[in-house]
Design an enzyme around this catalytic site. Structure first.
Site, PDB file in Angstrom:
ATOM      1  N   SER A  42      -9.159   0.216   8.463  1.00 43.00           N
ATOM      2  CA  SER A  42      -8.479   0.371   6.618  1.00 43.00           C
ATOM      3  C   SER A  42      -8.447  -0.967   6.509  1.00 43.00           C
ATOM      4  O   SER A  42      -7.914  -0.832   4.895  1.00 43.00           O
ATOM      5  CB  SER A  42      -7.661   1.268   6.725  1.00 43.00           C
ATOM      6  OG  SER A  42      -7.910   2.542   6.496  1.00 43.00           O
ATOM      7  N   LYS A  66       0.893  -1.123   0.015  1.00 41.54           N
ATOM      8  CA  LYS A  66      -0.337  -0.110  -0.090  1.00 41.54           C
ATOM      9  C   LYS A  66       0.815   1.347   0.638  1.00 41.54           C
ATOM     10  O   LYS A  66       2.114   1.099   0.692  1.00 41.54           O
ATOM     11  CB  LYS A  66      -0.851   0.360   1.439  1.00 41.54           C
ATOM     12  CG  LYS A  66      -1.777   1.069   1.695  1.00 41.54           C
ATOM     13  CD  LYS A  66      -2.893   1.532   2.522  1.00 41.54           C
ATOM     14  CE  LYS A  66      -3.825   2.030   2.919  1.00 41.54           C
ATOM     15  NZ  LYS A  66      -4.525   2.446   3.984  1.00 41.54           N
ATOM     16  N   SER A  94      -9.437   2.655   3.755  1.00 45.78           N
ATOM     17  CA  SER A  94      -8.164   3.273   2.754  1.00 45.78           C
ATOM     18  C   SER A  94      -7.529   2.364   1.854  1.00 45.78           C
ATOM     19  O   SER A  94      -6.917   2.796   0.780  1.00 45.78           O
ATOM     20  CB  SER A  94      -7.417   4.108   3.919  1.00 45.78           C
ATOM     21  OG  SER A  94      -6.648   3.600   4.795  1.00 45.78           O
TER      22      SER A  94
END
Length: 477
Positions: A195, A95, A171
Site C-alpha cells: 500500500s 494517511k 491504498s
C-alpha cells in the site's frame, strides 16, 4: 483554505520561488538560516493544495487553522534558536489510517462512526508533534487500506497526477499523489500488502516500507504483522529524515523494535560499490508487461554502473498470494466483528465478501498459512546470505484506469505480485521511480533488503536517485 492574515513572502529565498516545491531537508535549512519561515512554507503548501487537489482528490481532511497555529509556534522556536529538530515547521500529512487527536480517523469507510471522541495520537503522530512538524491534515485511503485502487466509498477516487484517468494506486493513493505533486514534503502512510510501494510506483514518488516494527503502530491494525508504518515522499533523503522521527519504539506497540542505533542520514550517500545484488525480473511467477520489464532492466544496469555486483537469478518460487489472502481475509473478518452489525452493511460490497470469506477459514488452515509464511521468510533470509539486496519491478503493470472498478464490476484488485511477499517476510523494501512508459506513466523499481537492513535499502535508493533523478509530473491544469 488559506489564512487571511498570512501571505506567502519568499523574497528572502529567491524572487518567484515556490516554497511548496522545497524538500523537507531544504525547508529545515532555510528555517535555520532565517531565509524562510514555517508560516511562509505552510502558506505556500496550502495555496498549492487549493489549486491542485481538486484535480487529484488527495486529501480527506485539511485543518489550516490548527496548522497555522503550529507553524507560528515553530516560527517562534526557530527565532529563539530552540527548534525541536530538523522537521520543526515542515508541513506533514497523515494517511487516514493514522490516528491523530481531535481529527476523525475514518479509514476511507462509512462503517466507522465519525461521531465519537478522537482522543489519542498514534505513535507516528506523537513523534511528529514532538519534533515540531506542522500537521496539515489527512490523505485519502482505500477503505481500510484493503485494495490496490486509490478509491473508497467515503472519499471517492484519488487520481494519478501523471494521467488523471488513471488510479494513483492503493491504498495510500492520497499520500502518493500528494507527494508527487508537492502537496507537502512529508507523508506518513501504511503498507499491509504493497500500500505504500504500489502507489509510489504508480504516482512517481518514493515509498519505503521499513522492517516490520521499525516504526511503531497503534491502535493495532486489523492486518496485524503484515502492517507497516511508512514514509512516502518525493526524495530518498526526506524519507530517511522522516524515518528518523517516526522510526522509534512506543510502549503501546508490543511489536515495536528497539531504537535503531544508526542515524538514517549518516550513511545515506555511502553508495553501493561492492554490494552483491540479485535481480529477479519475475520472482518466478509474475507476468510483467514488456514496457515495465524493459524500464526495470535498464534501472538495474545502473547499479552495475555504480560498482555493485549484479546477478540475475531465477527464483523457483510459487506465488505466495494464497498465503497472504488466507491471513488477510481472516483479518478482515476480525475487523468486521469489531463493528455493530447494522454498520457492516455500509462497507463496499466486495469488502463485505472478503469478510465472509474470512469467517469460513478454520484454525488448522490458518495455522498452515502461518507455517507457509515462516517457510517463505526462511527462504528469503537464506537468499540474503548470498546477496546484500534483491531488485524486482515494483508492479507488473503501470497504473490502471481510475474507473477500473466500474469496468470490471469489482473493486477487489489484487496487490502487485511483487509487493505482498515482503509484507509476509517483513523485510525492508522501497520503490524508486525508474522511468516512464511511452504513455508517460511511471514505472517503479523495488529494492529489498534482509530484515533490519533498512539503512542499506535507503543507501541503495539514494545511490540510484543520485544518477537517475526522479521526474516530476506536470501540474494538472
Amino acid at each position: 483554505m488559506t489564512h487571511p492574515s498570512q501571505a506567502v513572502s519568499v523574497e528572502r529565498v529567491a524572487p518567484g520561488a515556490d516554497l511548496a516545491l522545497s524538500t523537507a531537508a531544504e525547508l529545515g535549512a532555510l528555517f535555520a538560516a532565517g531565509k524562510a519561515s514555517p508560516v511562509e512554507a505552510l502558506a505556500a503548501v496550502l495555496k498549492r493544495i487549493e489549486r491542485l487537489d481538486r484535480h487529484v482528490n488527495a486529501f480527506a481532511l485539511l485543518d489550516a487553522e490548527r496548522a497555522y497555529a503550529d507553524a507560528r509556534a515553530s516560527e517562534a522556536r526557530w527565532a529563539r534558536g530552540e527548534a525541536l529538530g530538523a522537521i520543526d515547521g515542515v508541513p506533514t500529512a497523515l494517511k487516514d489510517l493514522i490516528a491523530a487527536k481531535d481529527w476523525p480517523t475514518l479509514r476511507g469507510s462509512r462503517v466507522v462512526d465519525p461521531d465519537q471522541p478522537w482522543e489519542e495520537d498514534s505513535p507516528a503522530t506523537a513523534r511528529l508533534r514532538e519534533g515540531g512538524a506542522v500537521l496539515i491534515g489527512k490523505t485519502t485511503t482505500a477503505e481500510f487500506g484493503w485494495t490496490a485502487l486509490a478509491d473508497s466509498p467515503l472519499t471517492g477516487i484519488t487520481r494519478n497526477p501523471w494521467d488523471l484517468t488513471r488510479t494513483a494506486g492503493g491504498s495510500s493513493g492520497g499520500s502518493a499523489a500528494a507527494a508527487a505533486l508537492s502537496l507537502a514534503p512529508l507523508h506518513v502512510a501504511t503498507d499491509g500488502g504493497g500500500s505504500t510501494r504500489l502507489p509510489a510506483s504508480n504516482s512517481g514518488a518514493f515509498g519505503f516500507k521499513p522492517t516490520f516494527g521499525r516504526a511503531a503502530g497503534y491502535p493495532s491494525a486489523h492486518t496485524g504483522t503484515l502492517f507497516h508504518i511508512t514514509p512516502l515522499t518525493r526524495t530518498v533523503g526526506d524519507a530517511a529524515l522522516l524515518l528518523g522521527v517516526i522510526g522509534r519504539p512506543d510502549p503501546r506497540d508490543w511489536h515495536a523494535l528497539p531504537a535503531a542505533p544508526e542515524n538514517w542520514l549518516s550513511d545515506l550517500d555511502g553508495g553501493v560499490r561492492g554490494l552483491r545484488i540479485a535481480f529477479s525480473p519475475d520472482l518466478g511467477y509474475a507476468d510483467v508487461e514488456p514496457e515495465v520489464a524493459t524500464a526495470v532492466a535498464s534501472a538495474v544496469r545502473t547499479f552495475s554502473d555504480l560498482g555493485a555486483k549484479v546477478e540475475q537469478i531465477d527464483l523457483d518460487l510459487d506465488d505466495p498470494l494464497p498465503i497472504y489472502r488466507m491471513l488477510a481475509d481472516a483479518a478482515v473478518a476480525r475487523l468486521f466483528a469489531n463493528f455493530p452489525e447494522q454498520r457492516r452493511g455500509l462497507a463496499d460490497p466486495d469488502f463485505q465478501k472478503v469478510a465472509e470469506r474470512g469467517r469460513e477459514i478454520d484454525a488448522v488452515a490458518y495455522l498452515g498459512a502461518v507455517e507457509a509464511r515462516e517457510a517463505l521468510g526462511r527462504r528469503f533470509a537464506l537468499l540474503h546470505e548470498r546477496f546484500d539486496l534483491l531488485l524486482t519491478p515494483t508492479t507488473a503493470v503501470p497504473a490502471i484506469a481510475a474507473d477500473h472498478a466500474a469496468i470490471t464490476g469489482s473493486r477487489g484488485v489484487t496487490p502487485s505480485p511483487f509487493t505482498y511477499p515482503f509484507n509476509l517476510t517483513q523485510q525492508p523494501a522501497a520503490s524508486v521511480p525508474a522511468g516512464l512508459t511511452r504513455a508517460g506513466l511511471p514505472v517503479g523499481l523495488q529494492i529489498i533488503g534482509p530484515k533490519y537492513a533498512d539503512a542499506r535499502v535507503l543507501r541503495a535508493a539514494r545511490a540510484f536517485e543520485s544518477v537517475r533523478p526522479f521526474a516530476r509530473p506536470r501540474d494538472p491544469a
